[in-house]
Design an enzyme around this catalytic site. Structure first.
Site, PDB file in Angstrom:
ATOM      1  N   ASN A  34      -6.340  21.406   0.522  1.00 19.18           N
ATOM      2  CA  ASN A  34      -5.956  20.018   0.241  1.00 19.18           C
ATOM      3  C   ASN A  34      -7.117  19.129   0.657  1.00 19.18           C
ATOM      4  OD1 ASN A  34      -4.881  17.459   0.093  1.00 19.18           O
ATOM      5  ND2 ASN A  34      -3.030  17.927   1.257  1.00 19.18           N
ATOM      6  N   ASP A  63       0.268  16.292  -7.534  1.00 19.17           N
ATOM      7  CA  ASP A  63       1.218  15.474  -6.779  1.00 19.17           C
ATOM      8  C   ASP A  63       2.029  14.572  -7.698  1.00 19.17           C
ATOM      9  OD1 ASP A  63       2.155  15.323  -4.217  1.00 19.17           O
ATOM     10  OD2 ASP A  63       0.905  13.616  -3.643  1.00 19.17           O
ATOM     11  N   HIS A  78      10.081  10.244   1.863  1.00 21.12           N
ATOM     12  CA  HIS A  78       8.860  10.772   2.479  1.00 21.12           C
ATOM     13  C   HIS A  78       8.189   9.636   3.232  1.00 21.12           C
ATOM     14  CE1 HIS A  78       5.088  13.246   2.640  1.00 21.12           C
ATOM     15  NE2 HIS A  78       4.565  12.041   2.750  1.00 21.12           N
ATOM     16  N   LEU A  79       8.180   9.720   4.558  1.00 19.22           N
ATOM     17  CA  LEU A  79       7.623   8.659   5.397  1.00 19.22           C
ATOM     18  C   LEU A  79       6.425   9.187   6.170  1.00 19.22           C
ATOM     19  CD1 LEU A  79      10.898   7.081   6.833  1.00 19.22           C
ATOM     20  CD2 LEU A  79       9.646   6.457   4.752  1.00 19.22           C
ATOM     21  N   ILE A  88       2.627   4.111  13.302  1.00 18.83           N
ATOM     22  CA  ILE A  88       3.992   3.729  13.670  1.00 18.83           C
ATOM     23  C   ILE A  88       4.302   4.080  15.126  1.00 18.83           C
ATOM     24  CG2 ILE A  88       5.186   5.868  13.038  1.00 18.83           C
ATOM     25  CD1 ILE A  88       6.444   2.414  12.009  1.00 18.83           C
ATOM     26  N   ILE A 145       6.392  10.768   9.752  1.00 14.56           N
ATOM     27  CA  ILE A 145       7.248   9.735  10.360  1.00 14.56           C
ATOM     28  C   ILE A 145       8.709  10.099  10.153  1.00 14.56           C
ATOM     29  CG2 ILE A 145       7.967   7.321  10.231  1.00 14.56           C
ATOM     30  CD1 ILE A 145       5.090   6.604   9.470  1.00 14.56           C
ATOM     31  N   GLY A 146       9.039  10.544   8.955  1.00 13.93           N
ATOM     32  CA  GLY A 146      10.421  10.876   8.627  1.00 13.93           C
ATOM     33  C   GLY A 146      11.014  11.945   9.511  1.00 13.93           C
ATOM     34  N   GLU A 194       3.929  20.711   2.537  1.00 14.88           N
ATOM     35  CA  GLU A 194       3.263  20.622   1.242  1.00 14.88           C
ATOM     36  C   GLU A 194       2.481  21.883   0.906  1.00 14.88           C
ATOM     37  OE1 GLU A 194       2.157  16.212  -0.160  1.00 14.88           O
ATOM     38  OE2 GLU A 194       1.065  16.852   1.608  1.00 14.88           O
TER      39      GLU A 194
END
Length: 401
Positions: free
Chosen positions: A10, A150, A209-210, A285, A333-334, A388
């Protein structure tokens, strides 16, 4: 191809992630990432899991290293552990497939030429993806290589979801439409949710998706029917440094009012807005949650705006579905920030959804149910750790088998 390794690469603009899976499934034999490419603080780190041996974790500083140097290091590393000997496939994440690619494809010169032609749709991402592809083909010319897109999962969206309110010629002649991103993650999260809950063929899921970049996706019977990111990843939710949805006239207003060139405005909207712009503190975050706990009003407001926008998209996507069986959280984050999940879920009370506080606050890297028993809603809340690279490996194996 039993007992063969699948390498997943990736390649980002300034980063690179990689994993090797035995036969394209399970836990990675080795995984790692490189960050800050072409900068003084460039580094690579990896984790190796060998049978009957302790897990090996290593980090190496590589000041100024570019994609080529990092990939050469990775190939040498894989060779030293013997992973290249059984390597049968290399899967590459490609950010944008345009309208050309809705499914994974085996890479060849013709495909790469097409990828170059559509790179203007994702100028920050696709060129880096192509760089990784070319370097891998040069180093391992005898290994089959596959591109996984994607945007591919979202090619099932109906025209009423992907077309903008523009003259149709801008779509037919210039390709201006909603493409959506994070499709690899949304597809994996939804498939794991269907399996986890034992859902039937007919089901409706909203995937959230966060991460530093975030998006929401409405999934009907396994097919994406709408998603929050659009022509580029700028549209949709408030993100780390992206503004998300705004009135397009703001661009013209800033240009006329303060003389800011359009290119600078675009850079601002992508790099200087979102959580960073709202808080004036950070695009991370975790940092904002820490400041919010200490009473910082700017951090608190940035978090509220972030969570409100997510909840608004979730509820709006009910109109895209025939039924709603689950809302699934994924992304870094999620899956890790229970405060963020709690704030988002608290705005979904109209759906009769209640969170199981104990499950929401506990840590772990396994799929789990977040909702409490409720007679007023059939919708479940699920957490699926992002994977992923595993999804890319899985799709590569399906393509060639």
């Amino acid at each position: 191809m039993p007992n063969q390794n699948v390498l997943v690469i990736n390649c980002g603009s300034a980063s690179l992630r990689f994993s090797v899976f035995a036969n394209g499934c399970g836990e990675p034999l080795i995984c790692g990432n490189a960050e800050n490419l072409e900068k003084e603080k460039a580094y690579i780190k990896w984790k190796v899991t060998l049978q009957n041996e302790p897990v090996i974790v290593h980090k190496e500083q590589m000041a100024g290293a570019d994609h080529k140097k990092i990939l050469n290091t990775i190939f040498a590393l894989l060779n030293s552990y013997g992973f290249l000997e059984k390597l049968s496939l290399i899967g590459h994440k490609v950010t944008h497939g345009g309208e050309h690619f809705s499914k994974p494809v085996v890479l060849n010169d013709k495909i790469i030429k097409t990828l170059n032609q559509i790179s203007n749709l994702a100028p920050l991402h696709n060129p880096a993806n192509i760089t990784g592809i070319k370097l891998a083909r040069k180093n391992l010319p005898n290994v089959m290589q596959v591109a996984v897109f994607d945007t591919g999962f979202h090619q099932s969206m109906p025209a009423h979801a992907y077309l903008y309110g523009l003259p149709v010629k801008y779509h037919t002649e210039y390709g201006v439409r909603r493409y959506g991103f994070h499709g690899i993650s949304h597809q994996y999260a939804s498939e794991k949710t269907v399996e986890f809950l034992g859902l039937q063929n007919e089901h409706g899921i909203i995937s959230v998706h966060l991460d530093h970049g975030s998006s929401v996706c409405a999934i009907n019977n396994g097919r994406s029917v709408d998603t929050s990111m659009g022509f580029t990843p700028l549209e949709g939710l408030v993100m780390g440094t992206r503004c998300g949805d705004i009135d397009a006239s703001i661009v013209d207003y800033l240009n006329l009012k303060i003389g800011m060139p359009v290119a600078d405005i675009t850079r601002l909207l992508n790099k200087g807005c979102g959580l960073l712009g709202l808080s004036g503190i950070s695009d991370d975050i975790r940092v904002l949650v820490d400041h919010a706990h200490k009473g910082n009003a700017d951090a608190q407001l940035a978090i509220e705006i972030f969570c409100y926008r997510v909840a608004k998209y979730i509820t709006s996507y009910i109109a895209s579905l025939e039924r709603l069986d689950a809302i699934v959280f994924t992304g870094k984050i999620g899956e890790s920030e229970n405060l963020i999940r709690d704030k988002i879920i608290s705005r979904l009370a109209v759906l009769g959804i209640k969170v199981n506080t104990q499950e929401n606050t506990k840590r772990g890297d396994k799929i789990r149910l977040l909702s409490s028993d409720s007679q007023s809603s059939r919708c479940q809340l699920v957490l699926v750790p992002v994977a992923e690279e595993l999804q890319i490996a899985k799709q590569c194996k399906m393509l060639v088998s």
